[in-house]
Structure formats: C-alpha cells, structure tokens
Design an enzyme around this catalytic site. Structure first.
Site: not given
Ligand SMILES: NC(=O)c1ccc[n+]([C@@H]2O[C@H](COP(=O)([O-])OP(=O)(O)OC[C@H]3O[C@@H](n4cnc5c(N)ncnc54)[C@H](OP(=O)(O)O)[C@@H]3O)[C@@H](O)[C@H]2O)c1
Length: 275
Positions: A105, A47
């Site tokens: 990862h 990241y």
């Molecule tokens: N291990 C892996 O391979 C892997 C892969 C992916 C993610 N992850 C981890 O998991 C975390 C979560 O996954 P993710 O980043 O995909 O996040 P997510 O929680 O699924 O949400 C991401 C998206 O949803 C939007 N969002 C968030 N809250 C919202 C709400 N209340 N209403 C409407 N839209 C909303 C955000 O927009 P805005 O930011 O524009 O508000 C963002 O674009 C990551 O940050 C990372 O730490 C791990």
C-alpha cells in the site's frame, strides 16, 4: 470497457474504488456499480471493508473470473508470517481463494522491501495472488522493487489528476512493462468545478468528472479508479467509453499540472517523491 495489459495482467481500464466507504455504503453502492458494468474493484486491508466487498461479490452472481479484484497489504504487517497471515485473512474476508492483484500500500514499513517483495512472490507461487504491484512508489523504488522480484510487477497505484504530473512515474512504469493506476482523479472535489474541464466537457456533452476519467484512460498504460458513494453518480462515472478527447484537449488538461499539485502526502508513509 477495455483492458490495460501490463506484464501479463489484463486490468479493466476503469475500476471502482472503495476508499472511505464503510460497509453500509459498499452494500448499497457496489451492487449498482456491478449492474452498470464495473468489473474491477479496488479495496485494501486498511479500508476495513473487505468483508463487505466479499459479500457483495459473492451475492452478485457474476463469475469470479469476470471480476478483477485488488487489495493492498497495510504497512504494519511486519515479519513474514504476519504478512502472509494478513493476506490469508483478506482472502477469507473477500470470500475468494485469490485476488487478481495484491499491492504494497505504501513504501514505508519496518519490514524491508526485499522481504515484502519476497512474500508477494511466495503468494503468487501459492496461487493466492495472480499479479503483484506497488502503490505510492517513486521511480527509484519502482526500479528497486522490479529488481527484487521474480514475478513481474504489474502496476504502481498513485495519486494522479490534472493538477499533478506523473510523467516520470508513467515513463518508469513503461520502461518495466508496468501500468500506472490513477487514484484521486477528482482531486478532492476540485475537478468537477474546474472551468476548463467543464468547458471541454460541454463540447462533448460530458461533465468535468467524465472528462478527467476519459483523460486518464485515454493515456496508454493508465488505469483509472473512480469512487462514489452516490448511486446517481455511477452512470456518469461509467459513461466514459463513448467519446474521445482530441490531442489538443489532452494537452490542455495536462497543462493544468502544477509543482504543488500533490494532495496525498502522509509523511510517515510516503517516499521521497519524484519532483
Ligand atoms: N493506494 C492508495 O494509497 C490510494 C489512496 C486513495 C485512493 N485509492 C483508491 O482509489 C480510489 C479512488 O480515489 P478516491 O476515493 O479519492 O476517489 P475519486 O474518484 O477521486 O473521487 C472521490 C470523491 O469525488 C466525488 N465524486 C465522485 N464522482 C463524482 C462526480 N461524477 N462528480 C462529482 N463528484 C464526484 C466523491 O463523492 P461521493 O462519494 O460523495 O459521491 C468522492 O468524494 C479509492 O476509492 C481507492 O480505491 C488508493
């Protein structure tokens, strides 16, 4: 906030994710997340924001022991010394002498799994890592990692949302005393606009996003990650501990799962997934 206990790790059930957050976003949003009460922070070497996360945590005034900090080793750390050196670099950037959880990862790497698990164990013995885990592992790979490791494996962090069933992975995790950490709970923007989820939310005075975060943490052994770069969404995403979904509502949400529900599937990194 409640915690999920998994093989000795006590992991806050809701974590703040920092994927696709450049340093400026981390500096702007993470302090607000901590003020609200988030105490579990998820980052990764790839990241490229570990230093920004470390800065915010160091300046927060929150005792280190009160934060559950996770990072992940990227797949190109090949060879024992490169792997260990990358974790030392992560600790330096994060401005801490240990992380609470260190994950592999993705499963695919030129470094054999036995060697990577061996390195994780060495880091535990050295006190640099409190708990170890994997990410994006299939059930077969989870079983293999468990067999290879002296230290218990605390979690498998995987894509999980209403459109993708993870029953097999969750059952395998439970078999080994592990947890499942859910990422991508918003399913790339699909969740906040889903009519069924909005309808369930309306019954509780909650949004579809809150319904899905609640659905995740209401499942035994499941931890939810939530990311937003929008400060005004933080209270919404944190405010999921004051209501409960009924069994029927939980089942209705599980019913949205489809065989083609997986979103994150990079061919060069991914395993052969469980069907
Ligand atoms: N291990 C892996 O391979 C892997 C892969 C992916 C993610 N992850 C981890 O998991 C975390 C979560 O996954 P993710 O980043 O995909 O996040 P997510 O929680 O699924 O949400 C991401 C998206 O949803 C939007 N969002 C968030 N809250 C919202 C709400 N209340 N209403 C409407 N839209 C909303 C955000 O927009 P805005 O930011 O524009 O508000 C963002 O674009 C990551 O940050 C990372 O730490 C791990």
């Amino acid at each position: 906030m409640f915690t999920v206990s998994a093989n000795g790790a006590n992991i806050p059930a809701l974590g703040f994710g920092t994927f696709r957050m450049p340093d400026e976003d981390v500096a702007r949003v993470l302090p607000e997340a901590l003020k609200l009460g988030f105490r579990h922070v998820d980052t990764a070497q790839i990241y490229k924001n570990e230093a920004a996360v470390g800065d915010v945590l160091a300046k927060s005034g929150i005792p280190r022991a009160d934060i559950f900090l996770t990072t992940k080793v990227w797949v190109d750390r090949v060879g024992h010394s490169a792997f260990i050196a990358s974790v030392d670099e992560s600790l330096q950037k994060l401005k801490t002498d240990h992380v609470d959880l260190l994950l592999l990862h993705w499963p695919q790497s030129e470094m054999p799994l036995a060697d990577r698990v061996g390195a994780l164990n060495e880091l535990v013995k050295a006190g640099k890592v409190k708990n170890i885990g994997v990410s994006n592992f299939s059930t077969a790979l989870m079983a293999e990692a468990v067999k290879l490791s002296d230290a218990p494996i605390a979690t498998n962090q995987v894509e999980y949302h209403p459109y993708l069933s993870q029953t097999k992975v969750l059952n395998e995790a439970r078999k080994h005393g592990m947890s499942l950490t859910a990422y991508y709970l918003m399913a790339d923007g699909k969740v906040p606009n889903d009519p069924l989820l909005k309808d369930i939310g309306a019954r509780h005075g909650k949004t579809a996003a809150q319904v899905v975060l609640r659905w995740a943490i209401q499942q035994k052994d499941v931890i939810a990650l939530s990311k937003t770069a929008t400060v005004s969404r933080l209270p919404e995403n944190f405010d999921v501990f004051d209501f409960a979904l009924s069994l029927d509502e939980m089942e209705a949400i599980h019913g949205l799962a489809k065989p083609e529900g997986r979103i994150v599937n990079p061919g060069h990194l991914a395993p052969e997934w469980d069907n």
